[in-house]
Design an enzyme around this catalytic site. Structure first.
Site, PDB file in Angstrom:
ATOM      1  N   THR A  78      -0.809  -2.481   0.891  1.00 28.43           N
ATOM      2  CA  THR A  78       0.439  -1.901   0.381  1.00 28.43           C
ATOM      3  C   THR A  78       1.288  -2.935  -0.352  1.00 28.43           C
ATOM      4  OG1 THR A  78       2.564  -1.000   1.100  1.00 28.43           O
ATOM      5  CG2 THR A  78       1.383  -2.301   2.723  1.00 28.43           C
ATOM      6  N   ASP A  79       2.101  -2.465  -1.270  1.00 28.35           N
ATOM      7  CA  ASP A  79       3.027  -3.375  -1.955  1.00 28.35           C
ATOM      8  C   ASP A  79       4.060  -3.959  -0.982  1.00 28.35           C
ATOM      9  OD1 ASP A  79       4.606  -1.100  -1.561  1.00 28.35           O
ATOM     10  OD2 ASP A  79       5.232  -0.910  -3.656  1.00 28.35           O
ATOM     11  N   GLU A  80       4.207  -3.327   0.201  1.00 27.72           N
ATOM     12  CA  GLU A  80       5.235  -3.795   1.140  1.00 27.72           C
ATOM     13  C   GLU A  80       4.940  -5.181   1.702  1.00 27.72           C
ATOM     14  OE1 GLU A  80       6.825  -1.091   3.932  1.00 27.72           O
ATOM     15  OE2 GLU A  80       6.774   0.587   2.537  1.00 27.72           O
ATOM     16  N   LYS A 127       0.172  -5.011   8.027  1.00 25.97           N
ATOM     17  CA  LYS A 127      -0.701  -4.860   6.851  1.00 25.97           C
ATOM     18  C   LYS A 127      -0.991  -6.227   6.217  1.00 25.97           C
ATOM     19  CE  LYS A 127      -1.969  -1.452   5.245  1.00 25.97           C
ATOM     20  NZ  LYS A 127      -3.200  -0.641   5.511  1.00 25.97           N
ATOM     21  N   TYR A 175       5.513  -2.775  10.236  1.00 29.29           N
ATOM     22  CA  TYR A 175       4.394  -2.153   9.492  1.00 29.29           C
ATOM     23  C   TYR A 175       3.865  -3.118   8.439  1.00 29.29           C
ATOM     24  CZ  TYR A 175       2.256   0.485   5.660  1.00 29.29           C
ATOM     25  OH  TYR A 175       1.416   0.897   4.650  1.00 29.29           O
ATOM     26  N   VAL A 216      19.677  10.673   3.613  1.00 27.90           N
ATOM     27  CA  VAL A 216      19.565   9.531   2.683  1.00 27.90           C
ATOM     28  C   VAL A 216      19.965   8.285   3.467  1.00 27.90           C
ATOM     29  CG1 VAL A 216      20.451   8.500   0.559  1.00 27.90           C
ATOM     30  CG2 VAL A 216      20.180  10.985   0.717  1.00 27.90           C
TER      31      VAL A 216
HETATM   32  P1  NAD Z   1      -1.631   8.486   6.925  1.00 25.37           P
HETATM   33  O1  NAD Z   1      -0.706   8.073   8.002  1.00 25.37           O
HETATM   34  O2  NAD Z   1      -1.397   9.785   6.229  1.00 25.37           O
HETATM   35  O3  NAD Z   1      -3.126   8.550   7.494  1.00 25.37           O
HETATM   36  C1  NAD Z   1      -3.656   7.554   8.315  1.00 25.37           C
HETATM   37  C2  NAD Z   1      -4.974   8.075   8.887  1.00 25.37           C
HETATM   38  O4  NAD Z   1      -5.546   7.032   9.678  1.00 25.37           O
HETATM   39  C3  NAD Z   1      -4.803   9.293   9.796  1.00 25.37           C
HETATM   40  O5  NAD Z   1      -5.776  10.259   9.503  1.00 25.37           O
HETATM   41  C4  NAD Z   1      -5.011   8.720  11.201  1.00 25.37           C
HETATM   42  O6  NAD Z   1      -5.539   9.656  12.114  1.00 25.37           O
HETATM   43  C5  NAD Z   1      -5.974   7.574  10.923  1.00 25.37           C
HETATM   44  N1  NAD Z   1      -5.905   6.503  11.925  1.00 25.37           N
HETATM   45  C6  NAD Z   1      -4.805   5.858  12.382  1.00 25.37           C
HETATM   46  N2  NAD Z   1      -5.147   4.944  13.310  1.00 25.37           N
HETATM   47  C7  NAD Z   1      -6.498   5.009  13.434  1.00 25.37           C
HETATM   48  C8  NAD Z   1      -7.443   4.323  14.237  1.00 25.37           C
HETATM   49  N3  NAD Z   1      -7.066   3.381  15.116  1.00 25.37           N
HETATM   50  N4  NAD Z   1      -8.755   4.619  14.091  1.00 25.37           N
HETATM   51  C9  NAD Z   1      -9.158   5.576  13.212  1.00 25.37           C
HETATM   52  N5  NAD Z   1      -8.301   6.283  12.448  1.00 25.37           N
HETATM   53  C10 NAD Z   1      -6.982   6.003  12.560  1.00 25.37           C
HETATM   54  O7  NAD Z   1      -1.661   7.286   5.911  1.00 25.37           O
HETATM   55  P2  NAD Z   1      -1.763   7.308   4.330  1.00 25.37           P
HETATM   56  O8  NAD Z   1      -0.415   7.501   3.767  1.00 25.37           O
HETATM   57  O9  NAD Z   1      -2.873   8.185   3.917  1.00 25.37           O
HETATM   58  O10 NAD Z   1      -2.156   5.773   4.085  1.00 25.37           O
HETATM   59  C11 NAD Z   1      -3.524   5.375   4.092  1.00 25.37           C
HETATM   60  C12 NAD Z   1      -3.603   3.878   3.916  1.00 25.37           C
HETATM   61  O11 NAD Z   1      -2.957   3.509   2.707  1.00 25.37           O
HETATM   62  C13 NAD Z   1      -2.919   3.078   5.009  1.00 25.37           C
HETATM   63  O12 NAD Z   1      -3.698   1.938   5.251  1.00 25.37           O
HETATM   64  C14 NAD Z   1      -1.578   2.695   4.417  1.00 25.37           C
HETATM   65  O13 NAD Z   1      -1.114   1.489   4.964  1.00 25.37           O
HETATM   66  C15 NAD Z   1      -1.944   2.539   2.960  1.00 25.37           C
HETATM   67  N6  NAD Z   1      -0.874   2.793   1.991  1.00 25.37           N
HETATM   68  C16 NAD Z   1      -0.196   3.972   2.000  1.00 25.37           C
HETATM   69  C17 NAD Z   1       0.782   4.212   1.024  1.00 25.37           C
HETATM   70  C18 NAD Z   1       1.543   5.509   0.970  1.00 25.37           C
HETATM   71  O14 NAD Z   1       2.454   5.617   0.149  1.00 25.37           O
HETATM   72  N7  NAD Z   1       1.220   6.504   1.764  1.00 25.37           N
HETATM   73  C19 NAD Z   1       1.045   3.235   0.069  1.00 25.37           C
HETATM   74  C20 NAD Z   1       0.354   2.019   0.125  1.00 25.37           C
HETATM   75  C21 NAD Z   1      -0.627   1.818   1.077  1.00 25.37           C
HETATM   76  O1  DAU Z   2       5.415   1.111  -0.668  1.00 25.08           O
HETATM   77  C1  DAU Z   2       4.270   1.620  -0.064  1.00 25.08           C
HETATM   78  C2  DAU Z   2       4.642   2.211   1.273  1.00 25.08           C
HETATM   79  O2  DAU Z   2       5.359   3.404   0.994  1.00 25.08           O
HETATM   80  C3  DAU Z   2       3.448   2.508   2.166  1.00 25.08           C
HETATM   81  O3  DAU Z   2       2.802   1.315   2.481  1.00 25.08           O
HETATM   82  C4  DAU Z   2       3.887   3.225   3.441  1.00 25.08           C
HETATM   83  O4  DAU Z   2       2.759   3.592   4.193  1.00 25.08           O
HETATM   84  C5  DAU Z   2       4.660   4.458   3.053  1.00 25.08           C
HETATM   85  O5  DAU Z   2       5.171   5.077   4.218  1.00 25.08           O
HETATM   86  C6  DAU Z   2       5.805   4.108   2.111  1.00 25.08           C
HETATM   87  O6  DAU Z   2       6.831   3.349   2.798  1.00 25.08           O
HETATM   88  P1  DAU Z   2       8.388   3.618   2.520  1.00 25.08           P
HETATM   89  O7  DAU Z   2       9.160   3.120   3.649  1.00 25.08           O
HETATM   90  O8  DAU Z   2       8.774   3.192   1.157  1.00 25.08           O
HETATM   91  O9  DAU Z   2       8.328   5.242   2.513  1.00 25.08           O
HETATM   92  P2  DAU Z   2       9.286   6.342   3.142  1.00 25.08           P
HETATM   93  O10 DAU Z   2       8.836   7.653   2.568  1.00 25.08           O
HETATM   94  O11 DAU Z   2       9.403   6.229   4.599  1.00 25.08           O
HETATM   95  O12 DAU Z   2      10.702   5.984   2.496  1.00 25.08           O
HETATM   96  C7  DAU Z   2      10.881   5.907   1.108  1.00 25.08           C
HETATM   97  C8  DAU Z   2      12.316   5.479   0.854  1.00 25.08           C
HETATM   98  O13 DAU Z   2      13.195   6.542   1.247  1.00 25.08           O
HETATM   99  C9  DAU Z   2      12.740   4.280   1.675  1.00 25.08           C
HETATM  100  O14 DAU Z   2      13.675   3.528   0.914  1.00 25.08           O
HETATM  101  C10 DAU Z   2      13.446   4.890   2.888  1.00 25.08           C
HETATM  102  C11 DAU Z   2      14.073   6.138   2.313  1.00 25.08           C
HETATM  103  N1  DAU Z   2      14.194   7.309   3.219  1.00 25.08           N
HETATM  104  C12 DAU Z   2      13.104   7.670   3.937  1.00 25.08           C
HETATM  105  C13 DAU Z   2      13.147   8.770   4.759  1.00 25.08           C
HETATM  106  C14 DAU Z   2      11.950   9.184   5.572  1.00 25.08           C
HETATM  107  C15 DAU Z   2      15.369   8.028   3.250  1.00 25.08           C
HETATM  108  O15 DAU Z   2      16.364   7.698   2.566  1.00 25.08           O
HETATM  109  N2  DAU Z   2      15.431   9.129   4.056  1.00 25.08           N
HETATM  110  C16 DAU Z   2      14.355   9.529   4.831  1.00 25.08           C
HETATM  111  O16 DAU Z   2      14.473  10.535   5.574  1.00 25.08           O
END
Ligand code: NAD
Ligand code: DAU
Length: 347
Positions: free
Chosen positions: A124-126, A153, A149, A205
């Site tokens: 992730t970019d985080e 990562k 988190y 927000v």
């Molecule tokens: P998600 O939370 O929707 O899905 C995660 C999946 O992993 C689920 O199906 C869960 O059951 C499975 N899982 C969790 N722990 C496990 C374990 N111990 N063994 C086997 N399976 C397990 O996540 P997502 O949003 O689809 O993200 C997928 C990947 O991409 C993650 O590694 C996350 O860090 C990364 N990522 C997500 C985002 C985003 O915006 N969603 C951005 C950047 C990177």
């Molecule tokens: O940047 C990549 C990441 O993006 C991934 O690695 C993570 O898995 C994914 O969850 C996401 O993280 P963020 O923290 O950026 O996503 P989230 O949707 O939780 O929040 C997006 C932004 O919105 C953040 O600045 C927090 C804010 N937020 C979030 C929620 C849930 C709100 O203002 N209100 C909310 O209810």
């Protein structure tokens, strides 16, 4: 290619599998997922009966289960499995360390034992931490994770690179910005806000709402992952993003106007602890090497995502009520058992 996907029942992993099965019909893909609260087999319903696709319930921390599940000489592991929600990591980091750090190491060990040819690690970019206003996170930028988190990562990335340096593992790491699109669990900002807006409910927000995120449609991300899986250079990290970072308020204002709801639905709430102000990934490396660029403009992707949630109320209701944990699983299992009989524990 024979590929082994972890976390394929989640948001991005399921998009990857749906697209993979459509693009390479019959090509074997095993989905290995623990089915945590974030894993939803309904996300795989469109491909559940397709030849080549199979599902195994399991934990990436369970070495024996992985040894049994991963075929010798598999072409690749695509590692999505992780705890992914920042707020949950603030409430409790233990599961993040277990699944994201330990799980990655166990998977790396098994990849080596099973002589898997390539390890595609989804990061992730985080991991770069919060960026200054004009700063862009490049692949060789320093890691400065600031939430549990992000720290988990970043640790996982180090372990992948260490396996490359120590054992010669062929790996690729991708770092993506905020993905959005269909089938995203409504705890993350966009799906939560869409579901609430469609019902005329308030949208929380955090703080002043001026935090900046880089939004990329999940299909664009998956297209990049497939490209890198087959053609990426071993041992490299690649950034994937939408290229247009936006404030949360800007995104929510667009959403409300698309849904036709008043801006007054936005309610300021307490800020997230340690809230990162700005993420912005530099995508020039993947653009230069592969001519990759996001194809789905944000306004279009957002409109289509809203429409998907409107048209898939049954999915939303099942997730919100918790029914998805049983109902869909049962339905899905019946379908799979009809397909393959006789292998206990393995669907
Ligand atoms: P998600 O939370 O929707 O899905 C995660 C999946 O992993 C689920 O199906 C869960 O059951 C499975 N899982 C969790 N722990 C496990 C374990 N111990 N063994 C086997 N399976 C397990 O996540 P997502 O949003 O689809 O993200 C997928 C990947 O991409 C993650 O590694 C996350 O860090 C990364 N990522 C997500 C985002 C985003 O915006 N969603 C951005 C950047 C990177
Ligand atoms: O940047 C990549 C990441 O993006 C991934 O690695 C993570 O898995 C994914 O969850 C996401 O993280 P963020 O923290 O950026 O996503 P989230 O949707 O939780 O929040 C997006 C932004 O919105 C953040 O600045 C927090 C804010 N937020 C979030 C929620 C849930 C709100 O203002 N209100 C909310 O209810």
């Amino acid at each position: 290619m024979r590929i082994f996907v972890t976390g394929g029942a989640g948001f991005i992993g399921s998009q990857f599998i749906r697209d993979w099965v459509t693009r390479f019909p019959g090509s074997p893909v095993i989905n290995f997922d623990k089915l945590t609260y974030a894993g939803n087999l309904a996300n795989l319903a469109p491909v559940a009966g397709e030849p080549g696709y199979s599902f195994l319930e399991g934990d990436v921390c369970d070495k024996d289960a992985l040894l049994e599940a991963i075929p010798e000489n598999a072409d690749a592991i695509v590692h999505f499995a992780a705890e992914s929600h920042v707020d949950r990591s603030i409430a409790g980091a233990a599961e993040f360390v277990r699944s994201n750090v330990m799980g990655t190491q166990v998977l790396l060990d098994v990849a080596r034992e099973r002589k898997v040819k390539r390890f595609l690690h989804i990061s992730t970019d985080e991991v770069g931490g919060t960026m200054d206003p004009q700063e862009w996170f490049k692949e060789d930028g320093k890691l400065d994770p600031r939430s549990p988190y992000a720290a988990s990562k970043a640790a996982a990335e180090h372990l992948v690179r260490a396996a490359g340096a120590t054992f010669g593992l062929d790996y690729i790491i991708t770092r993506t910005g905020n993905n959005y699109g269909p089938y995203q669990f409504p705890e993350k900002l966009l799906p939560l806000a869409i579901c609430n807006a469609l019902e005329g409910q308030r949208i929380p927000v955090y703080g002043d709402g001026m935090q900046i995120r880089d939004w990329v449609h999940v299909s664009d991300n998956v297209r990049a992952l497939m490209l890198l899986l087959r053609h990426g250079r071993a041992g490299q990290t690649y950034h994937i993003g939408g290229g247009v970072p936006r404030t949360n308020l800007e995104v929510l204002a667009m959403l409300l106007s698309l849904v036709g709801q008043p801006q007054s639905l936005l309610v300021r709430v307490a800020d997230r602890l340690g809230h990162d102000r700005r993420y912005a990934v530099d995508i020039s490396k993947i653009s230069a090497e592969f001519n990759w660029a996001p194809r789905i403009p944000f306004a279009q992707g957002l409109r289509e995502t809203i429409q998907w949630y409107q048209e898939n109320q049954a999915w939303v209701n099942a997730v919100r009520s918790g029914e998805y944990r049983t109902y869909y699983q049962r339905q899905y299992s019946q379908l799979q058992q009809a397909k393959h009989t006789g292998s206990a524990g393995v669907i």
